[in-house]
Design a protein around this motif. Sequence first.
Motif, mmCIF file in Angstrom:
data_model
loop_
_atom_site.group_PDB
_atom_site.id
_atom_site.type_symbol
_atom_site.label_atom_id
_atom_site.label_comp_id
_atom_site.label_asym_id
_atom_site.label_seq_id
_atom_site.Cartn_x
_atom_site.Cartn_y
_atom_site.Cartn_z
ATOM 1 N N LYS A 135 0.831 -1.195 0.000
ATOM 2 C CA LYS A 135 0.000 0.000 0.000
ATOM 3 C C LYS A 135 0.869 1.250 0.000
ATOM 4 C CE LYS A 135 -3.743 -2.047 2.659
ATOM 5 N NZ LYS A 135 -4.483 -1.965 3.915
ATOM 6 N N THR A 136 0.367 2.283 -0.638
ATOM 7 C CA THR A 136 1.076 3.560 -0.620
ATOM 8 C C THR A 136 0.783 4.270 0.700
ATOM 9 O OG1 THR A 136 -0.743 4.840 -1.551
ATOM 10 C CG2 THR A 136 0.785 3.801 -3.132
ATOM 11 N N ILE A 137 1.601 5.265 1.010
ATOM 12 C CA ILE A 137 1.365 6.076 2.202
ATOM 13 C C ILE A 137 -0.016 6.720 2.111
ATOM 14 C CG2 ILE A 137 2.091 8.193 3.384
ATOM 15 C CD1 ILE A 137 5.004 7.308 2.868
ATOM 16 N N GLU A 138 -0.378 7.188 0.928
ATOM 17 C CA GLU A 138 -1.677 7.830 0.738
ATOM 18 C C GLU A 138 -2.830 6.865 1.011
ATOM 19 O OE1 GLU A 138 0.885 8.051 -1.487
ATOM 20 O OE2 GLU A 138 1.422 10.133 -1.086
ATOM 21 N N ASN A 139 -2.684 5.591 0.589
ATOM 22 C CA ASN A 139 -3.714 4.585 0.855
ATOM 23 C C ASN A 139 -3.887 4.355 2.356
ATOM 24 O OD1 ASN A 139 -2.562 2.566 -1.921
ATOM 25 N ND2 ASN A 139 -4.287 3.981 -1.897
ATOM 26 N N ILE A 140 -2.777 4.259 3.055
ATOM 27 C CA ILE A 140 -2.816 4.025 4.504
ATOM 28 C C ILE A 140 -3.429 5.229 5.214
ATOM 29 C CG2 ILE A 140 -1.431 3.555 6.565
ATOM 30 C CD1 ILE A 140 0.604 2.178 4.603
ATOM 31 N N GLU A 141 -3.043 6.435 4.767
ATOM 32 C CA GLU A 141 -3.627 7.650 5.342
ATOM 33 C C GLU A 141 -5.149 7.643 5.177
ATOM 34 O OE1 GLU A 141 -0.783 11.427 5.092
ATOM 35 O OE2 GLU A 141 -1.097 10.509 3.117
ATOM 36 N N GLN A 142 -5.615 7.322 3.987
ATOM 37 C CA GLN A 142 -7.053 7.314 3.703
ATOM 38 C C GLN A 142 -7.769 6.294 4.586
ATOM 39 O OE1 GLN A 142 -8.916 9.453 2.038
ATOM 40 N NE2 GLN A 142 -10.727 8.286 2.597
ATOM 41 N N GLU A 143 -7.161 5.118 4.774
ATOM 42 C CA GLU A 143 -7.764 4.104 5.637
ATOM 43 C C GLU A 143 -7.907 4.625 7.071
ATOM 44 O OE1 GLU A 143 -5.349 0.616 5.269
ATOM 45 O OE2 GLU A 143 -6.076 0.180 3.241
ATOM 46 N N LEU A 144 -6.873 5.313 7.564
ATOM 47 C CA LEU A 144 -6.931 5.870 8.922
ATOM 48 C C LEU A 144 -8.019 6.930 9.043
ATOM 49 C CD1 LEU A 144 -3.301 6.297 10.318
ATOM 50 C CD2 LEU A 144 -5.209 5.102 11.379
ATOM 51 N N VAL A 145 -8.116 7.791 8.046
ATOM 52 C CA VAL A 145 -9.151 8.824 8.050
ATOM 53 C C VAL A 145 -10.524 8.157 8.133
ATOM 54 C CG1 VAL A 145 -10.264 10.623 6.655
ATOM 55 C CG2 VAL A 145 -7.774 10.574 6.867
ATOM 56 N N GLU A 146 -10.715 7.095 7.356
ATOM 57 C CA GLU A 146 -12.002 6.393 7.362
ATOM 58 C C GLU A 146 -12.259 5.726 8.712
ATOM 59 O OE1 GLU A 146 -11.906 3.847 3.902
ATOM 60 O OE2 GLU A 146 -11.829 5.577 2.551
ATOM 61 N N GLU A 147 -11.218 5.113 9.302
ATOM 62 C CA GLU A 147 -11.375 4.477 10.611
ATOM 63 C C GLU A 147 -11.780 5.505 11.670
ATOM 64 O OE1 GLU A 147 -7.841 2.212 11.655
ATOM 65 O OE2 GLU A 147 -7.865 1.251 9.681
ATOM 66 N N PHE A 148 -11.097 6.635 11.695
ATOM 67 C CA PHE A 148 -11.401 7.666 12.686
ATOM 68 C C PHE A 148 -12.747 8.341 12.428
ATOM 69 C CE2 PHE A 148 -6.981 7.327 14.002
ATOM 70 C CZ PHE A 148 -7.070 7.568 15.376
ATOM 71 N N SER A 149 -13.196 8.362 11.165
ATOM 72 C CA SER A 149 -14.469 9.011 10.850
ATOM 73 C C SER A 149 -15.652 8.238 11.429
ATOM 74 C CB SER A 149 -14.641 9.190 9.343
ATOM 75 O OG SER A 149 -14.884 7.936 8.724
ATOM 76 N N GLU A 150 -15.435 6.995 11.812
ATOM 77 C CA GLU A 150 -16.499 6.210 12.435
ATOM 78 C C GLU A 150 -16.848 6.735 13.827
ATOM 79 O OE1 GLU A 150 -15.651 2.011 12.285
ATOM 80 O OE2 GLU A 150 -14.969 2.157 10.205
ATOM 81 N N PHE A 151 -15.940 7.526 14.412
ATOM 82 C CA PHE A 151 -16.158 8.070 15.745
ATOM 83 C C PHE A 151 -16.562 9.538 15.636
ATOM 84 C CE2 PHE A 151 -12.762 4.877 15.987
ATOM 85 C CZ PHE A 151 -13.370 3.948 16.818
ATOM 86 N N GLU A 152 -17.753 9.860 16.079
ATOM 87 C CA GLU A 152 -18.213 11.246 16.028
ATOM 88 C C GLU A 152 -17.714 12.026 17.235
ATOM 89 O OE1 GLU A 152 -22.403 11.640 15.342
ATOM 90 O OE2 GLU A 152 -22.377 10.028 13.869
ATOM 91 N N ASP A 153 -17.595 11.360 18.354
ATOM 92 C CA ASP A 153 -17.223 11.999 19.603
ATOM 93 C C ASP A 153 -15.703 12.126 19.719
ATOM 94 O OD1 ASP A 153 -16.652 11.437 22.818
ATOM 95 O OD2 ASP A 153 -18.344 12.770 22.404
ATOM 96 N N LEU A 154 -15.255 13.278 20.166
ATOM 97 C CA LEU A 154 -13.835 13.559 20.336
ATOM 98 C C LEU A 154 -13.181 12.558 21.286
ATOM 99 C CD1 LEU A 154 -11.382 15.484 20.003
ATOM 100 C CD2 LEU A 154 -12.331 16.814 21.875
ATOM 101 N N PHE A 155 -13.861 12.233 22.362
ATOM 102 C CA PHE A 155 -13.298 11.292 23.341
ATOM 103 C C PHE A 155 -13.144 9.896 22.745
ATOM 104 C CE2 PHE A 155 -15.128 14.636 26.010
ATOM 105 C CZ PHE A 155 -13.989 14.986 26.736
ATOM 106 N N ASP A 156 -14.063 9.512 21.875
ATOM 107 C CA ASP A 156 -13.961 8.217 21.213
ATOM 108 C C ASP A 156 -12.751 8.188 20.276
ATOM 109 O OD1 ASP A 156 -16.203 7.288 22.548
ATOM 110 O OD2 ASP A 156 -17.575 7.797 20.905
ATOM 111 N N LYS A 157 -12.503 9.314 19.595
ATOM 112 C CA LYS A 157 -11.327 9.394 18.721
ATOM 113 C C LYS A 157 -10.042 9.253 19.539
ATOM 114 C CE LYS A 157 -13.225 12.001 14.882
ATOM 115 N NZ LYS A 157 -13.064 13.050 13.910
#
Length: 140
Positions: A2-24
């Motif tokens: 995977k490229t760095i950009e692919n991994i970054e996008q996956e992380l963004v998607e994982e964190f987007s599942e959490f709406e609450d700051l404390f959950d992030k």
Amino acid sequence: MKTIENIEQELVEEFSEFEDLFDKFGYLIDLGKNLKPLDVSLKTDNCMIKGCQAHVWLYSELKDGKIIFYADANADYAKGLVAMLIHVLSGHTPDEIIKAPLNFIERIGFKSMLSMKRAGGLESMIKQMKLDAVVYKAKD
């Protein structure tokens, strides 16, 4: 690979599942808990990141043209941040690391969520990882 950009996008998607700051932050801390402990012999002043509020140690080595990063920290949030960076950058070439914009941090929202000291520590981690890449590229 995977490229760095692919991994970054996956992380963004994982964190987007959490709406609450404390959950992030909870998820960030969980990332740190999964970080393999750094050997005690590498917890030296040479490996310590300057500019971090917490004690953060970062070690790297070049294997088959790719940089592998190892780290540890004495604070959960710092350990999570460095674990996240390792997840994104480790296993890539010096050139890939040097050129990586690493905009996923802003996209997740961490830039605005971190105190100035913690944001400065995160910047110090990124600078050290990119500096390591420059050093390995110069040796090549």
